[in-house]
Write a protein that holds these residues in place. Structure first.
Motif, PDB file in Angstrom:
ATOM      1  N   GLY A  75      84.210  13.747  60.255  1.00  0.00           N
ATOM      2  CA  GLY A  75      83.120  14.669  59.952  1.00  0.00           C
ATOM      3  C   GLY A  75      82.186  14.086  58.904  1.00  0.00           C
ATOM      4  O   GLY A  75      80.969  14.273  58.959  1.00  0.00           O
ATOM      5  N   THR A  76      82.753  13.384  57.948  1.00  0.00           N
ATOM      6  CA  THR A  76      81.946  12.749  56.905  1.00  0.00           C
ATOM      7  C   THR A  76      81.001  11.728  57.525  1.00  0.00           C
ATOM      8  O   THR A  76      79.803  11.672  57.203  1.00  0.00           O
ATOM      9  CB  THR A  76      82.876  12.055  55.877  1.00  0.00           C
ATOM     10  N   ASP A 108      76.227  21.326  58.722  1.00  0.00           N
ATOM     11  CA  ASP A 108      77.588  20.851  58.473  1.00  0.00           C
ATOM     12  C   ASP A 108      78.514  21.875  59.105  1.00  0.00           C
ATOM     13  O   ASP A 108      78.845  22.909  58.512  1.00  0.00           O
ATOM     14  CB  ASP A 108      77.860  20.685  56.976  1.00  0.00           C
ATOM     15  N   GLN A 112      83.615  23.218  59.808  1.00  0.00           N
ATOM     16  CA  GLN A 112      84.561  24.338  59.836  1.00  0.00           C
ATOM     17  C   GLN A 112      84.239  25.354  60.937  1.00  0.00           C
ATOM     18  O   GLN A 112      84.948  26.350  61.057  1.00  0.00           O
ATOM     19  CB  GLN A 112      84.553  25.038  58.462  1.00  0.00           C
ATOM     20  N   SER A 140      83.803  18.109  62.541  1.00  0.00           N
ATOM     21  CA  SER A 140      84.963  17.286  62.187  1.00  0.00           C
ATOM     22  C   SER A 140      86.146  17.666  63.059  1.00  0.00           C
ATOM     23  O   SER A 140      86.334  18.839  63.379  1.00  0.00           O
ATOM     24  CB  SER A 140      85.327  17.548  60.720  1.00  0.00           C
ATOM     25  N   LYS A 161      91.088  21.476  61.245  1.00  0.00           N
ATOM     26  CA  LYS A 161      89.843  22.183  61.606  1.00  0.00           C
ATOM     27  C   LYS A 161      90.064  22.979  62.895  1.00  0.00           C
ATOM     28  O   LYS A 161      91.029  22.742  63.619  1.00  0.00           O
ATOM     29  CB  LYS A 161      88.708  21.169  61.796  1.00  0.00           C
TER      30      LYS A 161
HETATM   31  C1  LIG Z   1      86.295  18.821  56.516  1.00  0.00           C
HETATM   32  C2  LIG Z   1      84.897  18.891  56.067  1.00  0.00           C
HETATM   33  C3  LIG Z   1      84.043  17.772  56.070  1.00  0.00           C
HETATM   34  C4  LIG Z   1      84.528  16.374  56.320  1.00  0.00           C
HETATM   35  O1  LIG Z   1      85.183  16.153  57.527  1.00  0.00           O
HETATM   36  P1  LIG Z   1      86.186  14.922  57.657  1.00  0.00           P
HETATM   37  O2  LIG Z   1      86.466  14.836  59.115  1.00  0.00           O
HETATM   38  O3  LIG Z   1      87.398  15.236  56.839  1.00  0.00           O
HETATM   39  O4  LIG Z   1      85.479  13.709  57.148  1.00  0.00           O
HETATM   40  C5  LIG Z   1      82.721  17.951  55.734  1.00  0.00           C
HETATM   41  N1  LIG Z   1      82.234  19.162  55.397  1.00  0.00           N
HETATM   42  C6  LIG Z   1      83.014  20.255  55.365  1.00  0.00           C
HETATM   43  C7  LIG Z   1      82.418  21.573  55.005  1.00  0.00           C
HETATM   44  C8  LIG Z   1      84.372  20.159  55.680  1.00  0.00           C
HETATM   45  O5  LIG Z   1      85.146  21.248  55.636  1.00  0.00           O
END
Ligand SMILES: *Cc1c(COP(=O)(O)O)cnc(C)c1O
Length: 372
Positions: free
Chosen positions: A64-65, A161, A164, A185, A190
């Motif tokens: 997700g990052t 973003d 979630q 992500s 998740k």
């Molecule tokens: C989990 C999360 C991310 C990052 O996702 P990853 O797959 O762990 O890199 C970014 N933003 C929010 C709000 C998250 O909950």
């Protein structure tokens, strides 16, 4: 100290038990063909997810990052460019902005939904603003129509973003289909998780999609032709295969999450705590099922009391980003009282699509006793 009938905070074991034959078969197929990077499951998953969300393009990425980072890179974010976002989120949201030399501009949240307060965004727009990055916190989309309108007026991009909120709906559309980019992500906990790291980007824009596909593989437009600076940002074939298996019952899981969330909300009515507000025109898929308590002291005491009754809890998130050592230099000139209060008050309860009514009753009984 936890009792023997301790509940899992997130139940991935029941999910695997339900999907074992498909997951195992999908993994075996990858082991048999051996195309671990960019194998056929990658495209298969992207096609399935794009259809699920209702957009033209899905680009799977390493996490997700990475999805947020690549989305910002496709916008050609320059050092000093500003991105308006929420301080009440996981660090990855602001981290990707700062990694590119950008400036996260934090505006406060709504005290009842904990999502960014769209009414505060326009006052934060400057000539350096390039994008708005709302977070669909806990699985509920923010006020996207209002945010898109501000963005259109000022020529800004909007990156949701949606780490979630995959599977959530907003005014008849799906999370990830609401703005310039939707970024999600597949971290195991998740709403749609793999068994490692993974993520995906969604857009209807052909040019941005092409840019993201190139950036994902070191900026290559063809092999060893690096037309832009990129990253090693692919999601591996095995993780794509696992998500494909999980898609089989994903619609059921989302329906379960919404129903379990509604049942929690209903049962909590009788208890002295504040429930998260879910707006009429959208739903919440409860990546975390979160409630608000009076203050930090009450919360700590409650967490301890619940733990002794086998009910695990978590805090999403204990400190807003402008109070974190790495990000306090981005604290804005204005106050962020609601983000600060939420960080003191929020507490998340066990949540999974497989949480049974009996388990949920155990959580409620423990809460009732602890709050009495
Ligand atoms: C989990 C999360 C991310 C990052 O996702 P990853 O797959 O762990 O890199 C970014 N933003 C929010 C709000 C998250 O909950």
């Amino acid at each position: 100290m936890s009792s023997t009938n301790s509940l899992p905070f997130i139940d991935l074991k029941s999910q695997y038990a339900a999907l074992k034959s498909s997951v195992d078969a999908r993994i075996q197929r990858v082991l048999d063909h051996g195309q671990y990077i960019m194998g056929p499951e990658v495209k298969e998953l992207e096609t399935a997810l794009a259809a699920h969300v209702g957009v033209k393009h899905c680009i799977t990425v390493a996490s997700g990052t990475e999805a947020l980072l690549i989305a910002l890179m496709t916008l050609d974010l320059q050092p000093g460019d500003e991105v308006i976002t929420t301080p009440f989120t996981f660090a990855a949201t602001a981290e990707t902005i700062v990694l590119l030399g950008g400036v996260p501009v934090f505006v406060d949240i709504e005290p009842d939904s904990c999502n960014i307060d769209a009414r505060l965004i326009e006052a934060a727009v400057t000539p350096r603003t390039r994008a708005i990055m709302p977070v669909s916190l806990y699985g509920q989309v923010a006020d996207m129509d209002e945010i898109n309108a501000i963005a259109a007026k000022h020529g800004l991009a909007v990156i949701e973003d949606a780490a979630q909120s995959f599977g959530a709906s907003y005014r008849g559309k799906k999370s990830c289909a609401l703005s310039t980019w939707g970024a999600t992500s597949f971290f195991p906990s998740k709403p749609l998780g793999c068994y490692g790291d993974g993520g995906a980007l969604f857009t209807d824009d052909d040019t941005l999609a092409q840019a993201a596909r190139e950036i994902r593989v070191h900026g290559q437009s063809q092999r060893y032709t690096h037309t832009r600076v990129g990253v090693g940002g692919r999601m591996d074939t095995l993780q794509c295969a696992i998500v494909l298996a999980k898609l089989e019952r994903f619609d059921w899981e989302i329906a379960q999450r919404i129903a379990i969330g509604e049942r929690y909300q209903h049962l909590l009515q009788a208890l002295p705590l504040q429930r998260l507000a879910v707006r009429e025109d959208r739903n919440c898929v409860w990546a975390q099922f979160t409630v608000l308590l009076q203050n930090g002291a009450q919360r700590s005491a409650l967490q301890q009391a619940l733990q002794t009754q086998g009910v695990p809890t978590a805090i999403h998130y204990p400190r807003p980003l402008h109070r974190q050592p790495a990000y306090e230099r981005f604290a804005p000139a204005w106050a962020l009282p609601h983000a600060e209060a939420a960080a003191e008050r929020v507490m998340s309860l066990p949540m999974s699509a497989d949480l049974s009514a009996a388990q949920q009753d155990q959580v409620i009984a423990a809460l009732r006793q602890a709050l009495a």
